[in-house]
Design a protein around this motif. Structure first.
Motif, PDB file in Angstrom:
ATOM      1  N   CYS A  44       2.091  14.472  -7.804  1.00 44.41           N
ATOM      2  CA  CYS A  44       1.001  15.035  -7.004  1.00 44.41           C
ATOM      3  C   CYS A  44       0.422  14.005  -6.031  1.00 44.41           C
ATOM      4  O   CYS A  44      -0.112  14.359  -4.993  1.00 44.41           O
ATOM      5  CB  CYS A  44      -0.093  15.600  -7.900  1.00 44.41           C
ATOM      6  SG  CYS A  44      -0.988  14.369  -8.872  1.00 44.41           S
ATOM      7  N   GLY A  45       0.517  12.728  -6.388  1.00 42.53           N
ATOM      8  CA  GLY A  45       0.068  11.677  -5.497  1.00 42.53           C
ATOM      9  C   GLY A  45      -1.416  11.402  -5.467  1.00 42.53           C
ATOM     10  O   GLY A  45      -1.866  10.551  -4.705  1.00 42.53           O
ATOM     11  N   VAL A  46      -2.214  12.069  -6.292  1.00 48.96           N
ATOM     12  CA  VAL A  46      -3.657  11.843  -6.238  1.00 48.96           C
ATOM     13  C   VAL A  46      -4.052  10.448  -6.715  1.00 48.96           C
ATOM     14  O   VAL A  46      -5.105   9.933  -6.343  1.00 48.96           O
ATOM     15  CB  VAL A  46      -4.466  12.922  -7.002  1.00 48.96           C
ATOM     16  CG1 VAL A  46      -4.261  14.284  -6.388  1.00 48.96           C
ATOM     17  CG2 VAL A  46      -4.145  12.930  -8.472  1.00 48.96           C
ATOM     18  N   CYS A  47      -3.214   9.813  -7.502  1.00 50.46           N
ATOM     19  CA  CYS A  47      -3.528   8.475  -8.017  1.00 50.46           C
ATOM     20  C   CYS A  47      -3.371   7.379  -6.966  1.00 50.46           C
ATOM     21  O   CYS A  47      -4.113   6.398  -6.972  1.00 50.46           O
ATOM     22  CB  CYS A  47      -2.653   8.146  -9.217  1.00 50.46           C
ATOM     23  SG  CYS A  47      -0.870   8.201  -8.883  1.00 50.46           S
ATOM     24  N   ILE A  58       0.018   1.416  -6.697  1.00 52.59           N
ATOM     25  CA  ILE A  58       0.754   2.640  -6.994  1.00 52.59           C
ATOM     26  C   ILE A  58       1.513   3.068  -5.749  1.00 52.59           C
ATOM     27  O   ILE A  58       0.945   3.184  -4.666  1.00 52.59           O
ATOM     28  CB  ILE A  58      -0.194   3.751  -7.472  1.00 52.59           C
ATOM     29  CG1 ILE A  58      -0.916   3.304  -8.743  1.00 52.59           C
ATOM     30  CG2 ILE A  58       0.579   5.049  -7.699  1.00 52.59           C
ATOM     31  CD1 ILE A  58      -1.989   4.261  -9.218  1.00 52.59           C
ATOM     32  N   LYS A  59       2.810   3.293  -5.947  1.00 50.79           N
ATOM     33  CA  LYS A  59       3.696   3.638  -4.831  1.00 50.79           C
ATOM     34  C   LYS A  59       4.605   4.799  -5.217  1.00 50.79           C
ATOM     35  O   LYS A  59       4.974   4.929  -6.386  1.00 50.79           O
ATOM     36  CB  LYS A  59       4.593   2.447  -4.459  1.00 50.79           C
ATOM     37  CG  LYS A  59       3.872   1.143  -4.218  1.00 50.79           C
ATOM     38  CD  LYS A  59       3.164   1.152  -2.914  1.00 50.79           C
ATOM     39  CE  LYS A  59       2.492  -0.200  -2.661  1.00 50.79           C
ATOM     40  NZ  LYS A  59       1.529  -0.160  -1.621  1.00 50.79           N
ATOM     41  N   PRO A  60       5.041   5.609  -4.254  1.00 48.70           N
ATOM     42  CA  PRO A  60       6.071   6.607  -4.550  1.00 48.70           C
ATOM     43  C   PRO A  60       7.403   5.886  -4.753  1.00 48.70           C
ATOM     44  O   PRO A  60       7.664   4.862  -4.114  1.00 48.70           O
ATOM     45  CB  PRO A  60       6.096   7.486  -3.298  1.00 48.70           C
ATOM     46  CG  PRO A  60       5.539   6.634  -2.210  1.00 48.70           C
ATOM     47  CD  PRO A  60       4.583   5.674  -2.864  1.00 48.70           C
ATOM     48  N   ASP A  61       8.226   6.394  -5.633  1.00 53.98           N
ATOM     49  CA  ASP A  61       9.495   5.715  -5.913  1.00 53.98           C
ATOM     50  C   ASP A  61      10.480   5.785  -4.753  1.00 53.98           C
ATOM     51  O   ASP A  61      11.529   5.160  -4.790  1.00 53.98           O
ATOM     52  CB  ASP A  61      10.130   6.241  -7.193  1.00 53.98           C
ATOM     53  CG  ASP A  61      10.676   7.649  -7.067  1.00 53.98           C
ATOM     54  OD1 ASP A  61      10.341   8.357  -6.104  1.00 53.98           O
ATOM     55  OD2 ASP A  61      11.444   8.055  -7.962  1.00 53.98           O
ATOM     56  N   THR A  62      10.129   6.500  -3.708  1.00 54.98           N
ATOM     57  CA  THR A  62      10.976   6.566  -2.519  1.00 54.98           C
ATOM     58  C   THR A  62      10.694   5.420  -1.548  1.00 54.98           C
ATOM     59  O   THR A  62      11.429   5.231  -0.587  1.00 54.98           O
ATOM     60  CB  THR A  62      10.756   7.907  -1.787  1.00 54.98           C
ATOM     61  OG1 THR A  62       9.364   8.065  -1.518  1.00 54.98           O
ATOM     62  CG2 THR A  62      11.255   9.079  -2.642  1.00 54.98           C
ATOM     63  N   THR A  91       8.754  10.331  -8.238  1.00 57.34           N
ATOM     64  CA  THR A  91       7.656   9.998  -9.136  1.00 57.34           C
ATOM     65  C   THR A  91       6.855   8.871  -8.496  1.00 57.34           C
ATOM     66  O   THR A  91       7.289   8.285  -7.508  1.00 57.34           O
ATOM     67  CB  THR A  91       8.179   9.581 -10.526  1.00 57.34           C
ATOM     68  OG1 THR A  91       7.082   9.418 -11.412  1.00 57.34           O
ATOM     69  CG2 THR A  91       8.970   8.287 -10.469  1.00 57.34           C
ATOM     70  N   TYR A  92       5.744   8.597  -9.045  1.00 57.90           N
ATOM     71  CA  TYR A  92       4.951   7.445  -8.609  1.00 57.90           C
ATOM     72  C   TYR A  92       5.103   6.362  -9.662  1.00 57.90           C
ATOM     73  O   TYR A  92       5.332   6.653 -10.842  1.00 57.90           O
ATOM     74  CB  TYR A  92       3.484   7.837  -8.409  1.00 57.90           C
ATOM     75  CG  TYR A  92       3.300   8.577  -7.116  1.00 57.90           C
ATOM     76  CD1 TYR A  92       2.880   7.922  -5.974  1.00 57.90           C
ATOM     77  CD2 TYR A  92       3.609   9.927  -7.019  1.00 57.90           C
ATOM     78  CE1 TYR A  92       2.749   8.592  -4.763  1.00 57.90           C
ATOM     79  CE2 TYR A  92       3.480  10.607  -5.823  1.00 57.90           C
ATOM     80  CZ  TYR A  92       3.056   9.927  -4.697  1.00 57.90           C
ATOM     81  OH  TYR A  92       2.947  10.590  -3.510  1.00 57.90           O
TER      82      TYR A  92
END
Length: 112
Positions: free
Chosen positions: A43-46, A55-59, A2-3
């Protein structure tokens, strides 16, 4: 995956991300936005739309506690689907240290 919205959103709250989210998973508080992790479709568009790079990916390293933080406040704050103007002093706060503690009191142990 998730982001998540991280500390740099605090007091910046640009909201460019809200306009591009296809599932309306952003929630708004007085000083920042959060993403509902169970609603995010990864989706990562944000991420590239955020002028504060909050805003970051939780990875990504250092985001571990932010998933719980985002989930907690997404359950408390109203959903937001339209962009509004950022605070007048947003640029002054972009990158400022200590925003989490200043806005929320003692830092959440999961994030610290």
């Amino acid at each position: 995956m998730t982001y998540v919205v991280t500390e740099n959103c605090i007091r910046c709250k640009y909201m460019d991300c809200v306009e591009v989210c296809p599932v309306d998973c952003f929630y708004v508080g007085e000083t920042m936005l959060v993403i509902a992790p169970d609603e995010c479709i990864d989706c990562g568009v944000c991420e590239p739309e955020c002028p504060a790079a909050a805003i970051k990916p939780d990875t990504e390293a250092g985001t571990e506690g932010w998933v719980a933080f985002n989930a907690k406040y997404a359950a408390l704050w109203p959903n937001v689907t339209e962009k509004s103007d950022p605070p007048a002093d947003a640029k002054d706060w972009d990158g400022a240290p200590g925003k989490l503690e200043a806005a929320f009191g003692a830092a959440d142990p999961a994030i610290a």
